[in-house]
Design an enzyme around this catalytic site. Structure first.
Site, PDB file in Angstrom:
ATOM      1  N   SER A  14     -11.560  -1.787  -0.681  1.00 14.00           N
ATOM      2  CA  SER A  14     -10.199  -1.749  -0.156  1.00 14.00           C
ATOM      3  C   SER A  14     -10.213  -1.755   1.367  1.00 14.00           C
ATOM      4  O   SER A  14      -9.181  -1.936   2.001  1.00 14.00           O
ATOM      5  CB  SER A  14      -9.459  -0.506  -0.666  1.00 14.00           C
ATOM      6  N   ASP A  27       0.844  -1.196   0.000  1.00 12.67           N
ATOM      7  CA  ASP A  27       0.000   0.000   0.000  1.00 12.67           C
ATOM      8  C   ASP A  27       0.875   1.241   0.000  1.00 12.67           C
ATOM      9  O   ASP A  27       1.924   1.256  -0.644  1.00 12.67           O
ATOM     10  CB  ASP A  27      -0.948  -0.028   1.205  1.00 12.67           C
ATOM     11  N   HIS A  46      -3.858   5.825   3.581  1.00 13.68           N
ATOM     12  CA  HIS A  46      -4.572   4.603   3.205  1.00 13.68           C
ATOM     13  C   HIS A  46      -3.871   3.361   3.741  1.00 13.68           C
ATOM     14  O   HIS A  46      -4.509   2.447   4.275  1.00 13.68           O
ATOM     15  CB  HIS A  46      -4.704   4.527   1.684  1.00 13.68           C
TER      16      HIS A  46
END
Length: 1047
Positions: free
Chosen positions: A372, A176, A207
């Site tokens: 996600s 990520d 994120h």
């Protein structure tokens, strides 16, 4: 009393309004995939150290006296290990083709493909008005709902924590945007590595931190496996850009680190980034369990993202905390297999992905939505499951974990398998299954049942004699061995008194099933014996699978049964049968196929494969509700029996047409009475040049390979009937009678038969093509619209055929445009039979090659017209049928046109709108031409299949049914490999405790449900009493006022 009632109703409205307010922060993820100019990935057949790889390429190119190239150095942790790829930069564009040919010829090289970049764009939306956040009542009310709970609580993770299962001993890799150093939520971060070109490993997007928190946070917003060992891989920059080579290096390093689980909360439409896809397979072969988001492109079907759509990856969809499927969650089927086959069942599983709580970038928590988010929920659950069965770690592999997840999943009501996969994640049930799991082989789906709504679309239409084969793409999961194969030929076994003999069954499958999974295509058709039968047919496909090297290095053969339940009905009349043309559909990633609606700037590629069960699903349902039966054509026009169908439906074709297809279609229409409906789309070569791939890194030759539709090819197809589309790109709102319509980047009709009895309809449209060419950002509302024909209905006649036949072979070959922005001349080197530009279409001049219906033309022309010839309807825009970016549906128009093509009935509405006399006077313009720079030849089934005419129509090898022997027991349960009993005392004790906790939770949930029912009853009673009191009070007030009035 009046004031009281007013206050009462105001309070009631306020309560209702407050209850609708909620904090809703959601995330929209989109991807932009580009080729990096002059950079290529060299894939090797094996792994070599850097010096060896460089020597291979240098020696090969030096011998050929080639310079102007370089192997790009990659400075990262994987550089000290052997690798199976390099990044090649070619400095001179003129020598590009030669260098690629030389490198490809090296015996150690597997392939050379373009190096790609990915830009992920996260868009955050907050639907809460600032003043509404201050409403304490609404926030307190929300706290009592599931949404206020942590996802770990909803999935009863505390049960496993109490049993000492916390993720310890499990390595989890997170690909990520990185993780903030010394974040207070994490207690076991093993390493943080940076694979980007940035210097910092810090998370500048937040994120990656959020994803890590869902998996392993130990404070505040708790993760599933707080004691798991985290391996953080930063593969996206803070501007959210990544490259294929970054992933490949990081993947290789993951293998060397012997990680157990890898979470990829990413995805994109490019399933043909072969180095990436191959590496994912290698990771699975090394027993690394990959969990990936399925995509946020719902509710549209056929929008799965890669790698979540791969068989060996656990693809995760999203649901809300009320157990409703999230609107954003992408739906299946997979689209790799189109147009010849049918997609696989995906997602594998769904779980909470809306308003899930996770770690913020520095400290504290936040709530996000998206698949996600669902992906790390499953990844954390898998880490927890693995840590609870470490004594069975040798048996845990990607197939085994997927088996226990899908077998433990709880099916959600009212959702089909392409929406929810196998259902909602059940952590505790999966833990039970894993503790007693033994390696075995299972199928996805485990059976096929036309009577179950869960198995839509199979449940939406019965089989009948003469219909096209139904295809089921079965995924085979094998937790016994990484490699296996199907032995012999699968058998079709009909059950006693089950009418299985009415079915024709055939199968196809690869020679090797690897890694841990594979596929089997099952083709099902109703045979001639069933032509008058209506009912259910049943049977089993029996296959034997050999697991290679399982157990003590010995192969093991398992016998697997695939039960089939099929609805059969008598053949419907021809005027109710539609054939959908799937064969001539193309989409990204093989080539640059642009979007159909040019107004949509955020989605430049037509990456969704057109199919009646994906983006045309709503249209399909509408047709079925209208009583039509729809078959799918996966082969050229010369391969089907036209007398079976009333109408061939051609919607948005991007592919070319074989010459014999054009001749065959003409014969079908005049000789068998087949009708066709064409819904086209825009095509304009100047516009195509203007919308060249918008990334600055791309070259000019990355212009579209065709328009929204392949209009030059369509014009070739319709030429025998005197019909053609032009290159005007029109857009705008208009009306057809009382129906509001929207024309989204459609084509106009340029040529149409001059028969006053036919129908030709036009409207005023904006010149969208000119706006794009002149780069007008906001078109002038007062700009003059152009009146153009957009729809035509034509009844063919034999006399018309005679004239068109003579004109067809007397006409000049079409002139093909010379594209002045072409960057290379690779087309010039192609043989003429494969070059769509140099090979001007010649329609089978040899009389011996013509169909019989054309060869004996004199007989046809002497025959009286019995009105048995087919009909043709054309419309210039398909966006009103396509759910992708639909603004106004035109299903009513399709039904109206079908009434014409099927029954020769012209509706009064269309007759009243007929503008034939006016439109026939419009000046005819030159027809659109093909672009010389188009790369359509490289991936076109037609342009690459001209030499292979004999193999175009494929005949299936049918299985002969064998009768069921009642003395033998059918093993519906899949056979498992024989392994030693792993139920050791600790395992048995753990299972006992787990069973006790699950029983307690089930009892509590039942009590909660009962209380909820009691509460609902009480609420209803109170509401009825309140309503009755209000009515009584109003009646009394009314009665009093009436008495006062009389007095």
């Amino acid at each position: 009393m009046d004031n009281f009632l007013a206050r009462f109703f105001k309070a009631l409205v306020l309560i209702i309004c407050v209850s609708l307010f909620s904090l809703s922060s959601s995330m929209k993820v989109s991807f932009q995939v580009d080729n990096i100019p002059n950079e290529f990935i060299i894939q090797y057949k094996n792994k070599y150290y850097t010096k060896a790889r460089t020597k291979y390429i240098h020696t090969k190119l030096h011998k050929s006296n080639i310079s102007n190239w370089a192997i790009l150095p990659r400075q990262n942790l994987a550089s000290s290990y052997p690798s199976d790829f390099d990044v090649l930069r070619i400095e001179s564009y003129s020598s590009l083709e030669r260098i690629l040919d030389v490198v490809n010829a090296h015996p150690a090289v597997k392939a050379v493909v373009p190096h790609r970049s990915v830009q992920r764009i996260l868009r955050w939306t907050n639907n809460t008005l600032p003043q509404r956040q201050l409403r304490g009542v609404a926030r307190k009310k929300a706290q009592s709902s599931k949404r206020s709970e942590q996802v770990t609580t909803v999935l009863h993770t505390e049960v496993l924590w109490k049993l000492g299962i916390t993720g310890k001993g499990v390595k989890v890799a997170i690909f990520d945007t990185g993780l903030t150093q010394n974040h207070p939520h994490f207690r076991n971060v093993k390493e943080r590595t940076n694979w980007t070109n940035e210097k910092s490993v810090e998370d500048g997007v937040s994120h990656g931190t959020f994803v890590a928190g869902v998996i392993a946070s130990a404070k505040e917003c708790l993760g599933f496996a707080p004691d798991s060992e985290l391996h953080i891989y930063k593969v996206f920059t803070n501007s959210q850009v990544s490259y294929t080579s970054w992933f490949l290096d990081a993947f290789n390093y993951v293998i060397y680190r012997k990680v157990n689980i890898l979470n990829l909360s990413i995805g994109g439409p490019d399933f043909m980034d072969f180095p990436f896809v191959d590496k994912v397979l290698e990771l699975s072969a090394n027993k690394i369990i990959m969990v990936s988001a399925i995509g946020n492109d719902g509710p549209l079907y056929g929008t799965l993202n890669n790698p979540g759509d791969q068989s060996d990856v656990i693809g995760v969809g999203g649901i809300n905390f009320d157990d409703k499927l999230a609107k954003f969650s992408s739906r299946g089927m997979s689209t790799w297999e189109l147009p010849f086959g049918y997609g696989r069942v995906k997602p594998d599983i769904v779980t909470y992905g809306s308003q899930v709580q996770g770690s913020d970038v520095r400290s504290g928590c936040r709530r996000l939505s998206g698949t996600s988010v669902s992906s790390p929920v499953v990844a954390g659950a898998v880490a927890l499951l693995t840590s609870g069965a470490l004594h069975k770690i040798e048996m845990i592999n990607p197939a085994a974990l997927k088996q226990v997840l899908i077998e433990g999943a709880v099916k959600l009501p009212n959702y089909n398998m392409f929406e929810q996969g196998h259902g909602k994640l059940s952590l505790l049930k999966s833990m039970q299954l894993l503790l007693k799991h033994k390696p075995k082989i299972t199928l996805i789906p485990s059976s096929l049942d036309f009577t179950s709504n869960y198995m839509w679309p199979y449940s939406s239409q019965p089989l009948f004699y003469g219909s096209m084969d139904v295809i089921v793409n079965v995924t085979i999961l094998n937790s016994i061995s990484v490699a296996s194969r199907i032995v012999g030929t699968p058998k079709w076994e009909q059950l006693a008194d089950s009418h299985g003999h009415f079915l024709n069954i055939s199968t196809s499958f690869p020679s090797m099933l690897w890694p841990w999974s594979g596929w089997m295509a099952v083709y099902i058709a109703a045979n001639k014996e069933s032509r008058n039968f209506e009912g259910i047919a049943k049977g089993n496909i029996i296959l034997s699978i050999e697991s290679i090297g399982s157990g003590k290095n010995e192969s093991h053969i398992s016998e697997i049964h695939f039960p089939i339940v099929v609805k059969i009905t008598p053949k419907p009349p021809r005027h109710k049968r539609i054939l959908w043309d799937q064969y001539h559909s193309l989409r990204y990633p093989p080539g640059y196929i642009p979007r159909d609606d040019l107004k949509v700037k955020s989605d430049p590629l037509d990456w969704r494969a057109d199919h009646i069960h994906t983006n045309f699903r709503d249209m399909y349902i509408h047709l079925r509700n209208a009583g039509y039966y729809v078959d799918v054509l996966r082969q050229p026009y010369s391969c089907f029996n036209a007398s079976e169908y009333g109408t061939l439906l051609i919607v948005d074709p991007e592919e070319e047409f074989f010459d014999d297809e054009i001749v065959s279609l003409e014969s079908y229409i005049y000789d068998t009475g087949l009708s066709i409906i064409v819904f086209a789309d825009w095509y304009n070569t100047t516009v195509m040049k203007k919308i060249k791939f918008f990334d600055e890194n791309t070259r000019q030759w990355w212009i579209p390979d065709t328009g929204g539709s392949n209009i030059p090819a369509l014009n070739d197809l319709l030429n025998p009937f005197g019909i053609s589309f032009g290159d005007f790109v029109g857009e705008g709102h208009f009306k057809l009678g009382d129906h509001s319509m929207y024309y989204a980047s459609g084509a106009s009709i340029s040529r149409f038969p001059k028969n006053p009895e036919d129908i030709l309809i036009g409207t005023n449209l904006n010149d969208q093509g000119l706006s794009i060419i002149e780069n007008v950002k906001s078109p002038d509302k007062d700009a003059k619209k152009i009146f153009v024909p957009i729809m035509g209905l034509f009844q063919t006649e034999l006399i018309t055929r005679q004239k068109n036949f003579k004109e067809q072979f007397a006409s000049k070959h079409p002139i093909v445009e010379d594209n002045d922005i072409r960057q290379n001349n690779w087309l010039d080197d192609l043989p003429s039979e494969k070059n769509p530009i140099l090979n001007n279409r010649v329609l089978l001049h040899n009389q011996q090659q013509m169909p019989k219906s054309i060869k004996h033309e004199d007989q046809h022309f002497k025959t009286q017209n019995t009105n048995q010839e087919g009909r043709i309807a054309v419309y210039g825009d398909s966006n009103c049928l396509d759910s992708t970016h639909m603004e106004k549906a035109c299903y009513w128009l399709l039904i109206t046109i079908l009434d014409f093509t099927m029954n020769s009935h012209k509706s009064k509405l269309l007759q009243n709108l007929n503008q034939f006399a006016e439109l026939s006077k419009l000046e005819s313009k030159p027809l659109p031409m093909r672009l010389a720079s188009s790369k359509l030849t490289r991936f076109s089934k037609v342009l690459n299949g001209r030499e292979n005419m004999k193999n175009r129509c494929k005949d299936l090898q049918r299985k002969r049914a064998t009768s069921y022997n009642s003395s033998e027991q059918i093993r519906i349960v899949n056979e498992t490999a024989e392994y030693e009993n792993n139920d050791i005392p600790n395992n048995l004790e753990l299972m006992g405790l787990l069973n006790t906790e699950i029983a307690r939770i089930a009892l509590n949930e039942e009590q909660i449900n009962l209380r909820s029912i009691d509460f609902n009853i009480m609420t209803s009673v109170i509401f009825m009493i309140t309503l009755s009191l209000i009515v009584i009070i109003l009646f009394i007030l009314f009665f009093k006022r009436k008495i006062v009035y009389k007095v």
